[in-house]
Design a protein around this motif. Structure first.
Motif, PDB file in Angstrom:
ATOM      1  N   ILE A  13      -1.760  -7.248   0.966  1.00  0.00           N
ATOM      2  CA  ILE A  13      -0.761  -7.782   0.028  1.00  0.00           C
ATOM      3  C   ILE A  13       0.145  -6.660  -0.450  1.00  0.00           C
ATOM      4  O   ILE A  13       1.387  -6.779  -0.446  1.00  0.00           O
ATOM      5  CB  ILE A  13      -1.455  -8.452  -1.178  1.00  0.00           C
ATOM      6  N   LEU A  14      -0.457  -5.540  -0.834  1.00  0.00           N
ATOM      7  CA  LEU A  14       0.318  -4.424  -1.383  1.00  0.00           C
ATOM      8  C   LEU A  14       1.146  -3.716  -0.324  1.00  0.00           C
ATOM      9  O   LEU A  14       2.106  -3.006  -0.658  1.00  0.00           O
ATOM     10  CB  LEU A  14      -0.627  -3.432  -2.068  1.00  0.00           C
ATOM     11  N   SER A  15       0.813  -3.897   0.950  1.00  0.00           N
ATOM     12  CA  SER A  15       1.619  -3.289   2.015  1.00  0.00           C
ATOM     13  C   SER A  15       3.053  -3.825   1.983  1.00  0.00           C
ATOM     14  O   SER A  15       3.988  -3.137   2.392  1.00  0.00           O
ATOM     15  CB  SER A  15       0.985  -3.561   3.378  1.00  0.00           C
ATOM     16  N   HIS A  16       3.228  -5.046   1.478  1.00  0.00           N
ATOM     17  CA  HIS A  16       4.577  -5.630   1.366  1.00  0.00           C
ATOM     18  C   HIS A  16       5.416  -4.898   0.318  1.00  0.00           C
ATOM     19  O   HIS A  16       6.643  -5.046   0.286  1.00  0.00           O
ATOM     20  CB  HIS A  16       4.485  -7.116   0.995  1.00  0.00           C
ATOM     21  N   TYR A  17       4.746  -4.147  -0.561  1.00  0.00           N
ATOM     22  CA  TYR A  17       5.442  -3.398  -1.606  1.00  0.00           C
ATOM     23  C   TYR A  17       5.514  -1.900  -1.293  1.00  0.00           C
ATOM     24  O   TYR A  17       6.074  -1.132  -2.076  1.00  0.00           O
ATOM     25  CB  TYR A  17       4.727  -3.581  -2.950  1.00  0.00           C
ATOM     26  N   GLY A  18       4.926  -1.493  -0.162  1.00  0.00           N
ATOM     27  CA  GLY A  18       4.869  -0.074   0.166  1.00  0.00           C
ATOM     28  C   GLY A  18       3.926   0.696  -0.731  1.00  0.00           C
ATOM     29  O   GLY A  18       4.140   1.875  -1.020  1.00  0.00           O
ATOM     30  N   ILE A  19       2.866   0.027  -1.206  1.00  0.00           N
ATOM     31  CA  ILE A  19       1.911   0.632  -2.148  1.00  0.00           C
ATOM     32  C   ILE A  19       0.558   0.786  -1.470  1.00  0.00           C
ATOM     33  O   ILE A  19       0.056  -0.139  -0.830  1.00  0.00           O
ATOM     34  CB  ILE A  19       1.779  -0.237  -3.419  1.00  0.00           C
ATOM     35  N   GLN A  20      -0.050   1.956  -1.646  1.00  0.00           N
ATOM     36  CA  GLN A  20      -1.382   2.225  -1.131  1.00  0.00           C
ATOM     37  C   GLN A  20      -2.374   2.271  -2.291  1.00  0.00           C
ATOM     38  O   GLN A  20      -2.326   3.174  -3.123  1.00  0.00           O
ATOM     39  CB  GLN A  20      -1.402   3.567  -0.381  1.00  0.00           C
ATOM     40  N   PRO A  21      -3.282   1.285  -2.390  1.00  0.00           N
ATOM     41  CA  PRO A  21      -4.239   1.283  -3.518  1.00  0.00           C
ATOM     42  C   PRO A  21      -5.326   2.336  -3.335  1.00  0.00           C
ATOM     43  O   PRO A  21      -5.797   2.566  -2.225  1.00  0.00           O
ATOM     44  CB  PRO A  21      -4.820  -0.126  -3.467  1.00  0.00           C
ATOM     45  N   HIS A  22      -5.730   2.958  -4.460  1.00  0.00           N
ATOM     46  CA  HIS A  22      -6.825   3.916  -4.451  1.00  0.00           C
ATOM     47  C   HIS A  22      -8.088   3.326  -5.078  1.00  0.00           C
ATOM     48  O   HIS A  22      -9.205   3.618  -4.631  1.00  0.00           O
ATOM     49  CB  HIS A  22      -6.438   5.192  -5.216  1.00  0.00           C
TER      50      HIS A  22
END
Length: 350
Positions: A13-22
């Protein structure tokens, strides 16, 4: 759900925002995301909720209402992402560290609610015949409720030994009967003032007004969140449920509630007919009546449980009564002052 599973769930889901969760923390429908770009809130809703939600958010942005928690667009400009059978949207994670006292928090929320309603208000055409039918059906229903109250009172008083519930009902009967009469009179006043009108005001109602859905950033600014239940409706659909929940306490003078209501009225004043309808619905003792009817129809009664329920609804009624009477008195005083000013002006012109 384990941390690994949380990460696996949100990564696509976050790949659509260019975000990498930690790191991810789960809070029912909301997840707190610690990522390479900061801390975010990711919320899950149904696709059915999503259509109106996105439309209403965009409408408020266009109107310049900036007290909605920001909804971040994806890299390709969408406000939500479909994943599996659900819809997800991304927001900043607000610290919500409350520094003001409770009253000030509510004042700010009601101020911003009034602004929300002011920016979204519009007039709609209503069918006079439907309005007449609604009026007649409501009055008929409330007349039946009054007959039921009187009939149950007579039944209780006709017994040699009343149950604890029946005795408590008889003690409360006068106040309940007065509340129902006041509510019906205000409803009839509303109808008399508007029966020839075919226009009514609607606003974009938040739909689930709560201090839990009005969050604060680190600068102390409040933002509405949780707009999934928003809809074009009467302003009362935001005010009444919130006030009703707030008044479910032991009996006390809720003067702070009166202040919140008049903070709202300062920025979004109700018309006379709207105020009559507001007071009518607000004062109607529907909760109390429902408990009495439930007791009357019940075969296997838990007397203690019903007595507790009746007492709680009576306390709620008395708390509501205090606010309704205060508003009615304030508005009556305003009318008298206005009439006195008009009379003084007319005498000055002669």
């Amino acid at each position: 759900m384990s941390e690994t599973n949380h990460l696996q769930e949100v990564e696509p889901i976050l790949s659509h925002y260019g975000i990498q969760p930690h790191f991810v923390e789960g809070f029912q429908k909301v997840k707190r995301i610690y990522s390479n770009k900061g801390i975010f809130a990711l919320k899950k809703i149904t696709p059915q909720q999503g259509t109106d939600f996105i439309k209403h958010i965009q409408f408020l942005y266009q109107k310049g209402f900036n007290r909605i928690i920001p909804i971040y667009p994806t890299l390709d400009g969408r406000y939500a992402v479909i994943h599996g059978k659900n819809l997800y949207y991304l927001m900043p994670w607000l610290p919500n560290e409350i520094k003001e006292d409770r009253n000030e928090l509510h004042q700010q929320m009601f101020r911003e609610l009034a602004r929300l309603h002011t920016l979204s208000v519009r007039e709609v055409t209503i069918d006079k015949e439907e309005k007449n039918v609604h009026y007649e059906n409501t009055v008929r229903e409330w007349d039946k409720e009054n007959e039921f109250l009187d009939g149950f009172l007579a039944q209780c008083e006709g017994k040699w030994y009343m149950s604890p519930f029946e005795l408590l009902f008889c003690l409360y009967y006068h106040d309940i009967s007065q509340a129902l009469r006041f509510s019906t009179n205000k409803f009839k006043e509303w109808y008399e003032k508007t029966k020839d009108d075919n226009k009514a005001r609607v606003v974009l109602a938040h739909g689930k007004l709560s201090t839990e859905h009005f969050l604060y950033d680190d600068k102390g600014y409040g933002y509405f969140t949780n707009f999934e239940n928003s809809k074009q409706s009467s302003p009362m659909h935001d005010l009444l449920p919130f006030l009703s929940r707030t008044l479910k306490t032991y009996p006390k003078s809720h003067e702070d509630c009166v202040d919140w209501i008049y903070t709202y009225f300062k920025y979004f004043p109700l018309r006379d007919d709207e105020l009559n309808l507001f007071l009518s619905y607000f004062s109607h003792p529907h909760g109390f009546l429902a408990v009495v009817e439930e007791y009357y129809k019940s075969r296997n009664r838990d007397e203690r449980k019903y007595v507790q329920k009746l007492q709680r609804h009576y306390w709620h009624l008395k708390n509501t009564e205090y606010i309704v009477m205060r508003i009615d008195e304030i508005e009556r005083q305003k009318r008298l002052e206005k009439e006195a000013q008009a009379e003084a002006q007319s005498q000055g012109n002669t």
